[in-house]
Design an enzyme around this catalytic site. Structure first.
Site, PDB file in Angstrom:
ATOM      1  N   ASP A  23       0.835  -1.203   0.000  1.00 33.54           N
ATOM      2  CA  ASP A  23       0.000   0.000   0.000  1.00 33.54           C
ATOM      3  C   ASP A  23       0.867   1.250   0.000  1.00 33.54           C
ATOM      4  OD1 ASP A  23       0.783  -0.684   2.655  1.00 33.54           O
ATOM      5  OD2 ASP A  23      -0.715   0.694   3.464  1.00 33.54           O
ATOM      6  N   GLU A  39      -0.198  -1.044   5.670  1.00 38.10           N
ATOM      7  CA  GLU A  39       0.907  -0.644   6.543  1.00 38.10           C
ATOM      8  C   GLU A  39       0.864   0.832   6.870  1.00 38.10           C
ATOM      9  OE1 GLU A  39       4.901   0.766   7.750  1.00 38.10           O
ATOM     10  OE2 GLU A  39       3.743   1.361   5.978  1.00 38.10           O
TER      11      GLU A  39
END
Length: 385
Positions: free
Chosen positions: A79, A138
């Site tokens: 991400d 994350e």
């Protein structure tokens, strides 16, 4: 802004790792929207007969089953933070005249993901068994983190003797990481009409000593296993007030403490409470750090192999990273990946393309070296079957 996701990622066997990086970056995957990229990564890994592929949500895990003496874990998050007009990627000339890949995710941390994915596909018989982890969420709150979710639900997926997190380190090795916590420091007053301020008590005014203590605070530099970790205590937000004609009855100063991995979360919180003695202090979020672990035999081998290709030496990781999650599992871990961490989350995020290639060569050299000795940490118990 972007069309539909491509049907597939380019084949690493015939594609340069920089081109693979660009393809991965050009699939938007802001936290919470990783499914399209996770699908593409899973499909590519499933095409490799030497890998067992597992999935939990948008976290994809692939591992070899070669019966090697050691198992290592190579992990990276897929991400990114929100896009700010910096996609699609572009090939540019960097400030030093070197070719760079510019765009969201090139540094944090899709170049590291590309390095891992390229090697997962092109090293069918590494000298160590490898577990490759590509995880989601994350860049948001810790309770959403895909690696944390797998730690809780499938810890056996992450078993190994050593772990490498592909966070940007400019091609150096950064051991462990600082811990981090956030607190709210509150003051309380009494409301009143601002035209009759003497009838109330201003909570915002009472916050002045909090800011003064922060301004006078001298952060420590702490030696942990030979690496110097710099700490920091900073206000990161302030809120208070009800209306433009009212005396506020409450003020909250949000404070972030970055602390050396020699301290536990409890010890760090106690230190913050001492700094703000006399005030109401509430812990809102916190994660312990991770010691460097560079004295572990596997870590020493890793440092020797990587620096033989890249040069340089190991240093500390000042920010918090998911190496701490591996430490909780008893697995020593380091950060190693392409990209200047100072450019992480920046609108002009960019990575030197040669750095991506160098990190790939270094990691490939280490993974390709057989290890004759028996592992000294727990494995998943499947090698040799």
């Amino acid at each position: 802004m972007f069309g539909p996701a491509p049907d597939r990622l380019p084949d690493p066997a015939t594609t340069d790792v920089v081109a693979l990086t660009r393809a991965i970056c050009d699939v938007p995957s802001v936290s919470g929207d990783e499914t399209a990229l996770a699908d593409l990564i899973e499909a590519l890994l499933l095409s490799a007969p030497h890998l067992e592929v597992l999935r939990d949500g948008d976290t994809v895990v692939a591992r070899t089953r070669l019966g090697r003496a050691q198992r290592v874990v190579i992990a990276g998050h897929i991400d990114t933070v929100p896009i700010q007009g910096n996609l699609p990627t572009q090939e540019r000339t960097g400030p030093d005249g070197e070719p760079v890949l510019w765009g969201r995710g090139t540094v944090d941390m899709k170049a590291g993901v590309a390095v891992a994915l390229h090697l997962a596909m092109t090293l069918p018989e590494p000298g160590k068994d490898v577990t490759w982890v590509f995880y989601d969420h994350e860049e948001v709150s810790a309770d959403e983190n895909g690696l944390g979710r797998v730690v809780a639900a499938h810890p056996d997926w992450l078993a190994g003797d050593f772990a490498v997190l592909g966070e940007p380190t400019a091609g150096g090795i950064e051991g462990g990481c600082n811990g981090t916590l956030r607190v709210d420091v509150r003051t309380h007053g009494t409301t009143a009409h601002s035209a009759r301020a003497w009838r109330g008590h201003n909570a915002i005014h009472d916050a002045a000593p909090i800011l003064d203590r922060l301004a006078r605070y001298v952060p420590a530099e702490v030696d942990v296993d030979g690496l110097a970790y710099r700490e920091g205590l900073n206000a990161v937000g302030i809120s208070g007030g009800i209306a433009g004609n009212m005396i506020p009855d409450e003020c909250t100063v949000s404070v972030n403490y970055r602390f050396a991995p020699s301290a536990t979360l409890e010890q760090a919180f106690e230190h913050v409470r001492e700094v703000f003695d006399g005030f109401e202090v509430t812990l809102t979020d916190g994660s312990a750090g991770a010691r460097p672990g560079l004295d572990h035999p596997v870590a020493r081998q890793f440092v020797e192999a990587i620096t033989a290709v890249t040069g340089g030496e190991a240093g500390p990781k000042y920010g918090w990273t998911d190496v701490a999650r591996f430490t909780e599992l008893g697995i020593p871990a380091v950060n190693f990946g392409p990209g200047d961490p100072m450019l992480a989350h920046a609108d002009d995020e960019q990575v030197a393309t040669e750095q991506i290639r160098t990190c790939t060569r270094a990691l490939a050299a280490w993974l390709s070296t057989p290890t004759a000795s028996a592992p000294q940490a727990a494995t998943d118990g499947t090698e040799g079957r």
